[in-house]
Motif scaffolding. Sequence first.
Motif, PDB file in Angstrom:
ATOM      1  N   PHE A 240      21.528 -10.834 -15.954  1.00 10.82           N
ATOM      2  CA  PHE A 240      21.030  -9.746 -16.796  1.00 10.82           C
ATOM      3  C   PHE A 240      21.888  -9.602 -18.043  1.00 10.82           C
ATOM      4  O   PHE A 240      23.112  -9.680 -17.980  1.00 10.82           O
ATOM      5  N   TYR A 241      21.218  -9.383 -19.162  1.00 12.19           N
ATOM      6  CA  TYR A 241      21.889  -9.143 -20.435  1.00 12.19           C
ATOM      7  C   TYR A 241      21.418  -7.824 -21.006  1.00 12.19           C
ATOM      8  O   TYR A 241      20.251  -7.479 -20.883  1.00 12.19           O
ATOM      9  N   LYS A 242      22.355  -7.109 -21.654  1.00 11.67           N
ATOM     10  CA  LYS A 242      21.933  -5.863 -22.300  1.00 11.67           C
ATOM     11  C   LYS A 242      21.613  -6.149 -23.765  1.00 11.67           C
ATOM     12  O   LYS A 242      22.319  -6.928 -24.402  1.00 11.67           O
ATOM     13  N   ALA A 243      20.564  -5.540 -24.267  1.00 13.86           N
ATOM     14  CA  ALA A 243      20.211  -5.698 -25.681  1.00 13.86           C
ATOM     15  C   ALA A 243      19.745  -4.361 -26.226  1.00 13.86           C
ATOM     16  O   ALA A 243      19.330  -3.479 -25.474  1.00 13.86           O
ATOM     17  N   HIS A 244      19.855  -4.215 -27.547  1.00 18.34           N
ATOM     18  CA  HIS A 244      19.353  -3.020 -28.218  1.00 18.34           C
ATOM     19  C   HIS A 244      18.182  -3.397 -29.099  1.00 18.34           C
ATOM     20  O   HIS A 244      18.195  -4.471 -29.705  1.00 18.34           O
ATOM     21  N   ILE A 245      17.213  -2.530 -29.202  1.00 21.50           N
ATOM     22  CA  ILE A 245      16.134  -2.751 -30.166  1.00 21.50           C
ATOM     23  C   ILE A 245      16.467  -1.971 -31.434  1.00 21.50           C
ATOM     24  O   ILE A 245      16.850  -0.811 -31.382  1.00 21.50           O
ATOM     25  N   MET A 246      16.392  -2.657 -32.579  1.00 23.51           N
ATOM     26  CA  MET A 246      16.726  -2.035 -33.863  1.00 23.51           C
ATOM     27  C   MET A 246      15.453  -1.630 -34.604  1.00 23.51           C
ATOM     28  O   MET A 246      15.419  -0.601 -35.271  1.00 23.51           O
ATOM     29  N   ALA A 247      14.451  -2.487 -34.578  1.00 24.24           N
ATOM     30  CA  ALA A 247      13.222  -2.200 -35.313  1.00 24.24           C
ATOM     31  C   ALA A 247      12.080  -2.955 -34.658  1.00 24.24           C
ATOM     32  O   ALA A 247      12.292  -3.847 -33.843  1.00 24.24           O
ATOM     33  N   GLY A 248      10.853  -2.598 -35.051  1.00 27.32           N
ATOM     34  CA  GLY A 248       9.668  -3.318 -34.570  1.00 27.32           C
ATOM     35  C   GLY A 248       9.142  -2.771 -33.266  1.00 27.32           C
ATOM     36  O   GLY A 248       9.638  -1.770 -32.733  1.00 27.32           O
ATOM     37  N   GLN A 249       8.124  -3.438 -32.775  1.00 23.72           N
ATOM     38  CA  GLN A 249       7.523  -3.036 -31.506  1.00 23.72           C
ATOM     39  C   GLN A 249       7.092  -4.291 -30.751  1.00 23.72           C
ATOM     40  O   GLN A 249       6.841  -5.334 -31.359  1.00 23.72           O
ATOM     41  N   VAL A 250       7.051  -4.163 -29.441  1.00 24.66           N
ATOM     42  CA  VAL A 250       6.736  -5.300 -28.574  1.00 24.66           C
ATOM     43  C   VAL A 250       5.282  -5.723 -28.760  1.00 24.66           C
ATOM     44  O   VAL A 250       4.386  -4.878 -28.818  1.00 24.66           O
ATOM     45  N   ARG A 251       5.069  -7.039 -28.913  1.00 23.62           N
ATOM     46  CA  ARG A 251       3.714  -7.582 -28.850  1.00 23.62           C
ATOM     47  C   ARG A 251       3.686  -8.567 -27.693  1.00 23.62           C
ATOM     48  O   ARG A 251       4.162  -9.693 -27.816  1.00 23.62           O
ATOM     49  N   PRO A 252       3.196  -8.140 -26.535  1.00 25.82           N
ATOM     50  CA  PRO A 252       3.369  -8.964 -25.325  1.00 25.82           C
ATOM     51  C   PRO A 252       2.677 -10.316 -25.434  1.00 25.82           C
ATOM     52  O   PRO A 252       1.601 -10.436 -26.025  1.00 25.82           O
ATOM     53  N   ALA A 253       3.306 -11.343 -24.858  1.00 29.05           N
ATOM     54  CA  ALA A 253       2.751 -12.692 -24.858  1.00 29.05           C
ATOM     55  C   ALA A 253       1.585 -12.766 -23.886  1.00 29.05           C
ATOM     56  O   ALA A 253       1.227 -11.777 -23.231  1.00 29.05           O
ATOM     57  N   GLU A 254       1.010 -13.967 -23.743  1.00 26.07           N
ATOM     58  CA  GLU A 254      -0.260 -14.108 -23.014  1.00 26.07           C
ATOM     59  C   GLU A 254      -0.191 -13.694 -21.543  1.00 26.07           C
ATOM     60  O   GLU A 254      -1.033 -12.985 -21.046  1.00 26.07           O
ATOM     61  N   GLY A 255       0.844 -14.135 -20.849  1.00 26.74           N
ATOM     62  CA  GLY A 255       0.918 -13.858 -19.421  1.00 26.74           C
ATOM     63  C   GLY A 255       1.216 -12.402 -19.087  1.00 26.74           C
ATOM     64  O   GLY A 255       1.081 -11.981 -17.938  1.00 26.74           O
ATOM     65  N   ILE A 256       1.635 -11.644 -20.087  1.00 25.43           N
ATOM     66  CA  ILE A 256       2.074 -10.261 -19.848  1.00 25.43           C
ATOM     67  C   ILE A 256       0.877  -9.342 -19.984  1.00 25.43           C
ATOM     68  O   ILE A 256       0.169  -9.364 -20.981  1.00 25.43           O
ATOM     69  N   GLN A 257       0.671  -8.504 -18.973  1.00 24.43           N
ATOM     70  CA  GLN A 257      -0.482  -7.615 -18.994  1.00 24.43           C
ATOM     71  C   GLN A 257      -0.217  -6.319 -19.734  1.00 24.43           C
ATOM     72  O   GLN A 257      -1.088  -5.776 -20.396  1.00 24.43           O
ATOM     73  N   ASP A 258       1.011  -5.816 -19.601  1.00 23.83           N
ATOM     74  CA  ASP A 258       1.288  -4.491 -20.144  1.00 23.83           C
ATOM     75  C   ASP A 258       2.791  -4.345 -20.368  1.00 23.83           C
ATOM     76  O   ASP A 258       3.588  -5.116 -19.818  1.00 23.83           O
ATOM     77  N   PHE A 259       3.158  -3.356 -21.170  1.00 21.66           N
ATOM     78  CA  PHE A 259       4.585  -3.033 -21.323  1.00 21.66           C
ATOM     79  C   PHE A 259       4.744  -1.532 -21.412  1.00 21.66           C
ATOM     80  O   PHE A 259       3.775  -0.805 -21.662  1.00 21.66           O
ATOM     81  N   ALA A 260       5.991  -1.063 -21.181  1.00 20.58           N
ATOM     82  CA  ALA A 260       6.250   0.376 -21.232  1.00 20.58           C
ATOM     83  C   ALA A 260       7.720   0.611 -21.542  1.00 20.58           C
ATOM     84  O   ALA A 260       8.584  -0.158 -21.132  1.00 20.58           O
ATOM     85  N   TRP A 261       7.969   1.691 -22.303  1.00 25.83           N
ATOM     86  CA  TRP A 261       9.343   2.139 -22.565  1.00 25.83           C
ATOM     87  C   TRP A 261       9.614   3.311 -21.638  1.00 25.83           C
ATOM     88  O   TRP A 261       9.015   4.364 -21.794  1.00 25.83           O
ATOM     89  N   LEU A 262      10.541   3.118 -20.698  1.00 28.94           N
ATOM     90  CA  LEU A 262      10.681   4.100 -19.619  1.00 28.94           C
ATOM     91  C   LEU A 262      12.134   4.534 -19.443  1.00 28.94           C
ATOM     92  O   LEU A 262      13.063   3.796 -19.761  1.00 28.94           O
ATOM     93  N   THR A 263      12.302   5.746 -18.918  1.00 26.66           N
ATOM     94  CA  THR A 263      13.635   6.216 -18.556  1.00 26.66           C
ATOM     95  C   THR A 263      13.982   5.667 -17.176  1.00 26.66           C
ATOM     96  O   THR A 263      13.132   5.113 -16.482  1.00 26.66           O
ATOM     97  N   LYS A 264      15.241   5.846 -16.803  1.00 28.88           N
ATOM     98  CA  LYS A 264      15.698   5.288 -15.526  1.00 28.88           C
ATOM     99  C   LYS A 264      14.884   5.832 -14.358  1.00 28.88           C
ATOM    100  O   LYS A 264      14.494   5.087 -13.461  1.00 28.88           O
ATOM    101  N   GLN A 265      14.593   7.136 -14.404  1.00 28.26           N
ATOM    102  CA  GLN A 265      13.888   7.762 -13.290  1.00 28.26           C
ATOM    103  C   GLN A 265      12.449   7.243 -13.198  1.00 28.26           C
ATOM    104  O   GLN A 265      11.908   7.091 -12.103  1.00 28.26           O
ATOM    105  N   GLU A 266      11.839   6.965 -14.361  1.00 27.99           N
ATOM    106  CA  GLU A 266      10.480   6.429 -14.348  1.00 27.99           C
ATOM    107  C   GLU A 266      10.459   4.969 -13.897  1.00 27.99           C
ATOM    108  O   GLU A 266       9.486   4.508 -13.296  1.00 27.99           O
ATOM    109  N   ILE A 267      11.550   4.259 -14.192  1.00 33.14           N
ATOM    110  CA  ILE A 267      11.625   2.847 -13.801  1.00 33.14           C
ATOM    111  C   ILE A 267      11.669   2.733 -12.276  1.00 33.14           C
ATOM    112  O   ILE A 267      11.049   1.857 -11.686  1.00 33.14           O
ATOM    113  N   GLU A 268      12.399   3.655 -11.654  1.00 37.69           N
ATOM    114  CA  GLU A 268      12.575   3.591 -10.196  1.00 37.69           C
ATOM    115  C   GLU A 268      11.229   3.590  -9.474  1.00 37.69           C
ATOM    116  O   GLU A 268      11.056   2.901  -8.463  1.00 37.69           O
TER     117      GLU A 268
END
Lengths: 286, 294
Positions: A240-268
Amino acid sequence: MFRRQAISCLRRTPQSRTLATEASSTETSRPQPVLSKKPKPRLSTAIILNRSPILTRSPTSFENAYYTYQARVRRALHQPFPYDFYFKQGSLLETRFNLEEKDREKASFGPTFVQDDYQDLAKVEADKAAVKLLAQQEGEGESLAPREHPSDKSGDIKSLDRAGERNLYLLLKSKENGKDVWRFPQGGVETTDFLHQAAQKDLHAECGEGIDTWIVSRAPIGVYKPPQSDPSAPEDVVFFYKAHIMAGQVRPAEGIQDFAWLTKQEIEQRLDKDYWGNVKDMLSDF
Amino acid sequence: MSTVASKTAALPARFGRAPRIRAHLRKDKSTGLPRPPVNIVTREFAPCRLEDHYYNTLQDDLMYMTYHHEHLPRPPPRQIRLKFDPNDPYSKNRHNPSVGGSQIGKKPPPPSTASNVIKLEKIVVHTMVKEALQSKSNLLGAIIAMRALTGENHKAGGRHAVDGIQIVKGKKSVGGWIRPGVPVGVKVELKGPSMYEFISSLVEFVLPRLREFNGVVLPPQSSSVNTPSAVSGVVSFGLPPQAMGFFPQIEVNQDAYPKMYGMHIHFVTNATGVGAENRARALVSGFQIPFIRR
């Protein structure tokens, strides 16, 4: 020449064998180490893409009470303010400061603390009107942007502006073995790449080129070995690597159905229990 | 979140009737003023944005960035000379020489743990006033400016460890320039919230408005990494006199000061050992202070 050889012989001789013994018998009987037949592990990298808080945390009611109390103590003990150093005598700015200071004193010590010793009522009214005009000219009184973004109300978990006080992390939804699974962005490592370079490539491969990100460290921040059903198969190791997002927004690739920006509690709620147990300590609680 | 905001907004300072005074406070003999029965100390009166930023984001990142993996415990330090034993008949009454060679730049940093992540300890702002050598009254302008700039005061808020504005005196005698004991400058040590407040006004108001400032210049790559300054964990740089006028505290009435003063700023961190300087720079750049290489 002979002497030097003798010394070098002495140096090489191990300390344990000082006497001539039957060395061959012990060395041949030592069992050969059994080479593991397991194939090399398959390495991959996963990226914990973080959006840092964009708003200051709103204090709890206890913190607020504490800060109010300390501000009152500070106001009660402060040294006298040098009016003549900061303001020209009789200027509009001084009048405004005096009026505001009276309001602040009232807010700190109660409405009865400040005596309104008005000599000339007409002058006071004129002062107040002038200060009001000044405030209008300077554009005061305009309402600030709300701390709650529209995406908080609509429940849009794809927005990067949601939950401004919290740390958000990117999760992707993909199909694995015919099941929908939420996971962090992930990808394989080629033999020529360093891990942190592979992490950057994998992130762009799954989330598109439209994001500006920064991988924090060259060293991984965690490791996960998924449970294996077949013991003879190569072991999977995810770094695992930590990264920060500075600008832009995710455009998911073909195999990816969906994405979400979530807090720790929502991730659980979304992650598999075993996976969650491995990643939970890499995420910020707040 | 919305519920928290509405709760906090509604919180007033409550005022009741003051309690009836039953026993009067003892009076101070020298001033004649009542002495409070406890030491009144002022503490933080507002949340600190940059401090939150450090604990939310920077601390984690710096821990990952500066982590150095050691899979075995460290060997004990090498004893390069026999210990002096006063009871040993050989060394008794002999001269005890100090261990030779400077080890200061060669010590490895302490093992990376979650508890010794690099942290900003204080900021020292220092200015030298050359004219103070002729007359020490020339220091007054610098003292006034520093007080306005930092808001520090001797034992302010009942805190005994706060020194306020300190006068710097000459240490050495340099011919025709300085003599020991002569006041030549002022310095302020900033800690806690006032330290973060200083950084934020520096980064938001001063550095963007400075002409020809691209960043703090890094030393050349060929410079030694073992000098005391390279392992002290202090990031230092200077600002020209015109920079002082860009601080909003000074800007409001810049004409009230006799002149503008340049200053040296030292960011003191808890980093020690080899590579401390680089770790300190990583921390300081996290507060948006730019660095460039010439």
